[in-house]
Design an enzyme around this catalytic site. Structure first.
Site, PDB file in Angstrom:
ATOM      1  N   LYS A   9      10.248  32.356  11.326  1.00  0.00           N
ATOM      2  CA  LYS A   9       9.288  32.867  12.263  1.00  0.00           C
ATOM      3  C   LYS A   9      10.025  33.792  13.439  1.00  0.00           C
ATOM      4  O   LYS A   9      10.231  34.776  13.128  1.00  0.00           O
ATOM      5  CB  LYS A   9       8.801  31.718  12.978  1.00  0.00           C
ATOM      6  CG  LYS A   9       8.082  30.506  12.005  1.00  0.00           C
ATOM      7  CD  LYS A   9       6.974  30.815  11.115  1.00  0.00           C
ATOM      8  CE  LYS A   9       6.711  30.016  10.130  1.00  0.00           C
ATOM      9  NZ  LYS A   9       6.433  28.426  10.362  1.00  0.00           N
TER      10      LYS A   9
ATOM     11  N   ARG B   1      26.744  26.947  -3.242  1.00  0.00           N
ATOM     12  CA  ARG B   1      25.991  25.922  -2.609  1.00  0.00           C
ATOM     13  C   ARG B   1      26.649  25.171  -1.482  1.00  0.00           C
ATOM     14  O   ARG B   1      26.170  24.800  -0.259  1.00  0.00           O
ATOM     15  CB  ARG B   1      25.387  24.751  -3.637  1.00  0.00           C
ATOM     16  CG  ARG B   1      24.832  23.697  -3.136  1.00  0.00           C
ATOM     17  CD  ARG B   1      24.085  22.787  -4.155  1.00  0.00           C
ATOM     18  NE  ARG B   1      24.597  22.645  -5.496  1.00  0.00           N
ATOM     19  CZ  ARG B   1      25.653  21.848  -5.817  1.00  0.00           C
ATOM     20  NH1 ARG B   1      26.112  21.164  -4.966  1.00  0.00           N
ATOM     21  NH2 ARG B   1      25.828  22.075  -6.951  1.00  0.00           N
TER      22      ARG B   1
ATOM     23  N   ASP C 136      11.894  20.456  17.148  1.00  0.00           N
ATOM     24  CA  ASP C 136      11.534  21.697  16.208  1.00  0.00           C
ATOM     25  C   ASP C 136      11.107  22.722  17.369  1.00  0.00           C
ATOM     26  O   ASP C 136      10.307  22.801  18.007  1.00  0.00           O
ATOM     27  CB  ASP C 136      10.100  21.240  15.648  1.00  0.00           C
ATOM     28  CG  ASP C 136       9.877  22.539  14.611  1.00  0.00           C
ATOM     29  OD1 ASP C 136      10.245  23.583  14.974  1.00  0.00           O
ATOM     30  OD2 ASP C 136       9.165  22.306  13.554  1.00  0.00           O
TER      31      ASP C 136
ATOM     32  N   TYR D 147       3.127  20.678  13.124  1.00  0.00           N
ATOM     33  CA  TYR D 147       3.055  21.535  12.137  1.00  0.00           C
ATOM     34  C   TYR D 147       2.457  20.736  10.638  1.00  0.00           C
ATOM     35  O   TYR D 147       3.102  19.761  10.779  1.00  0.00           O
ATOM     36  CB  TYR D 147       4.188  22.397  11.678  1.00  0.00           C
ATOM     37  CG  TYR D 147       4.156  22.985  10.563  1.00  0.00           C
ATOM     38  CD1 TYR D 147       3.187  24.206  10.451  1.00  0.00           C
ATOM     39  CD2 TYR D 147       5.231  22.805   9.475  1.00  0.00           C
ATOM     40  CE1 TYR D 147       3.360  24.944   9.439  1.00  0.00           C
ATOM     41  CE2 TYR D 147       5.014  23.521   8.270  1.00  0.00           C
ATOM     42  CZ  TYR D 147       4.195  24.711   8.187  1.00  0.00           C
ATOM     43  OH  TYR D 147       4.020  25.456   7.119  1.00  0.00           O
TER      44      TYR D 147
HETATM   45  C1  LIG Z   1       6.465  27.256   9.753  1.00  0.00           C
HETATM   46  C2  LIG Z   1       7.045  26.083  10.533  1.00  0.00           C
HETATM   47  C3  LIG Z   1       7.646  25.092  10.029  1.00  0.00           C
HETATM   48  C4  LIG Z   1       8.284  25.247   8.424  1.00  0.00           C
HETATM   49  O1  LIG Z   1       8.898  26.119   8.111  1.00  0.00           O
HETATM   50  P1  LIG Z   1       9.097  26.917   6.711  1.00  0.00           P
HETATM   51  O2  LIG Z   1      10.233  28.146   6.950  1.00  0.00           O
HETATM   52  O3  LIG Z   1       7.857  27.509   6.375  1.00  0.00           O
HETATM   53  O4  LIG Z   1       9.346  25.910   5.848  1.00  0.00           O
HETATM   54  C5  LIG Z   1       8.176  24.010  10.653  1.00  0.00           C
HETATM   55  N1  LIG Z   1       7.912  23.973  11.919  1.00  0.00           N
HETATM   56  C6  LIG Z   1       7.104  24.723  12.529  1.00  0.00           C
HETATM   57  C7  LIG Z   1       6.664  24.705  14.024  1.00  0.00           C
HETATM   58  C8  LIG Z   1       6.440  25.899  11.983  1.00  0.00           C
HETATM   59  O5  LIG Z   1       5.846  26.807  12.558  1.00  0.00           O
END
Ligand SMILES: *Cc1c(COP(=O)(O)O)cnc(C)c1O
Length: 384
Positions: free
Chosen positions: A201, A50, A176, A102
């Site tokens: 992603k 961890r 983000d 998001y």
């Molecule tokens: C998918 C997404 C998230 C969340 O991420 P996870 O890996 O699904 O927890 C945050 N911000 C954006 C822009 C996203 O597309």
């Protein structure tokens, strides 16, 4: 690596030295929870997985290099990364957030963190003046997503960072960067303090792993986040860290094709009578196309949203009829996806002051042959 390389080279090499014990060129998956110590407290830098794991360390160094930052931290999901950042703040601290972030970020802020006394203002981040006007004496953070999911709006990272830096006490800017990926946009170089990713992603890129990452330069904040990463424990396992590194090796190649294909799809959809509006930063019709050219000079990404001329029902039919564009949540993989944000990814925003339009359809354009993609869309739109 001491030498500074281009991002294409970093994507393949950064953080990844040949394994010292065998020479293996690929970072091993250190599938272990603990590490043997010679005497109490005498170890080789790892005590418990961890706290730290060599495969994760390699991935974290890679992420730092890609974003041009000093420190990287990996998490079990994008939401876990976001949640851990928010634990830097105390009840009564105020965050300014984009009003079309998001859906999961909105849900975490509005439905979870508010109950613990964190305060949020959701504002239109396309307008730096609206952000400045929303700043309060207790504002500590500005949370941006750019381009936004799913409306593909842009925030001017440089302009907003200048505003934040002029305040005392200092206000942090977190970006983000999931939609752009570090190949197209590096927020730290534009003045932001923290970069957040859903590595699920474009970074992972193959729809086979969920993960998150944070990159920053500030030493003190890094140590606090590292403490929280271990204390809270939302860490990825070594397999996930390895799989994401494996995906990242082709990030630059994939992003080039995502951008190329998406531009052609956006142009095709703009010319189609079933589509009322196309949101894609690469189109000259995008209200922030000039900012897009400055902020994302290498390309505009693979995400497109459209408003259906026939409303919600036409949207339902469109997303149900495509064959190559699979009807699914998520984005950023090599395969093309299509979805209806109002009932799928962004259902959690339905009670907000900024629900996504019911006639909105979102496309994640993959790296298949462009002619096959256009044909698929063309036939799915017949009669709509
Ligand atoms: C998918 C997404 C998230 C969340 O991420 P996870 O890996 O699904 O927890 C945050 N911000 C954006 C822009 C996203 O597309």
């Amino acid at each position: 690596m001491d030498k500074k390389y281009h991002i294409e080279t970093d994507a393949i090499h950064a953080g990844q030295e040949p394994d010292p014990s065998t020479g293996a060129i690929m970072t091993p998956i250190y599938q272990t929870s603990t590490y043997v110590q010679k005497s109490p407290g005498e170890h080789k830098g790892y005590e418990y997985s961890r706290t730290g794991n060599p495969t994760r360390t390699a991935f974290e160094s890679l992420m730092a290099a890609l974003e041009g930052g000093k420190h990287g931290l990996a998490f079990s999901s994008g939401m876990a990364a976001t949640d851990t950042i928010m634990r830097l703040f105390k009840p009564g601290d105020h965050t300014i957030v984009g009003n079309d972030v998001y859906g999961g970020t909105y849900r975490l802020f509005d439905k979870v963190l508010k109950q613990y006394g964190l305060e949020f203002s959701f504002v239109d981040v396309t307008d730096p003046e609206a952000i400045e006007a929303a700043i309060q004496p207790n504002t500590h953070l500005i949370w941006l997503e750019t381009p936004t999911n799913p409306m593909l709006r842009l925030a001017d990272i440089r302009a907003i960072s200048v505003i934040a830096a002029s305040k005392s006490p200092r206000i942090w800017v977190a970006v983000d960067n999931t939609f752009a990926s570090p190949y197209l946009q590096q927020p730290l170089s534009l003045g932001a303090d923290i970069v957040v990713h859903s590595t699920t992603k474009y970074l992972g890129g193959h729809s086979d792993v969920v993960g998150g990452a944070v990159v920053l330069n500030d030493e003190e904040a890094y140590l606090k986040l590292k403490f929280l990463q271990n204390a809270v424990g939302a860490v990825p396992g070594p397999q996930d860290a390895w799989l994401t590194m494996r995906g990242i090796k082709t990030l630059h190649l994939r992003m080039e094709r995502h951008c190329e294909n998406a531009m052609k799809v956006a142009q095709f959809l703009s010319d189609h009578s079933a589509i009322a509006e196309v949101y894609y930063p690469g189109l000259e019709s995008h209200p922030q196309h000039d900012l897009a050219k400055r902020q994302m000079p290498k390309g505009y990404g693979g995400m497109i949203s459209v408003i259906m001329a026939g409303g919600r029902d036409a949207g339902y039919q469109f997303v149900s009829r495509t064959k190559l564009f699979a009807l699914a949540e998520s984005l950023g993989g090599v395969e093309s996806l299509i979805e209806h944000p109002g009932v799928m990814t962004h259902a959690s925003t339905s009670d907000s002051t900024f629900p996504v339009p019911a006639s909105l359809v979102r496309l994640s354009v993959g790296v298949e042959h462009i002619d096959d993609l256009l044909e698929d869309l063309q036939s799915a739109l017949v009669g709509l």
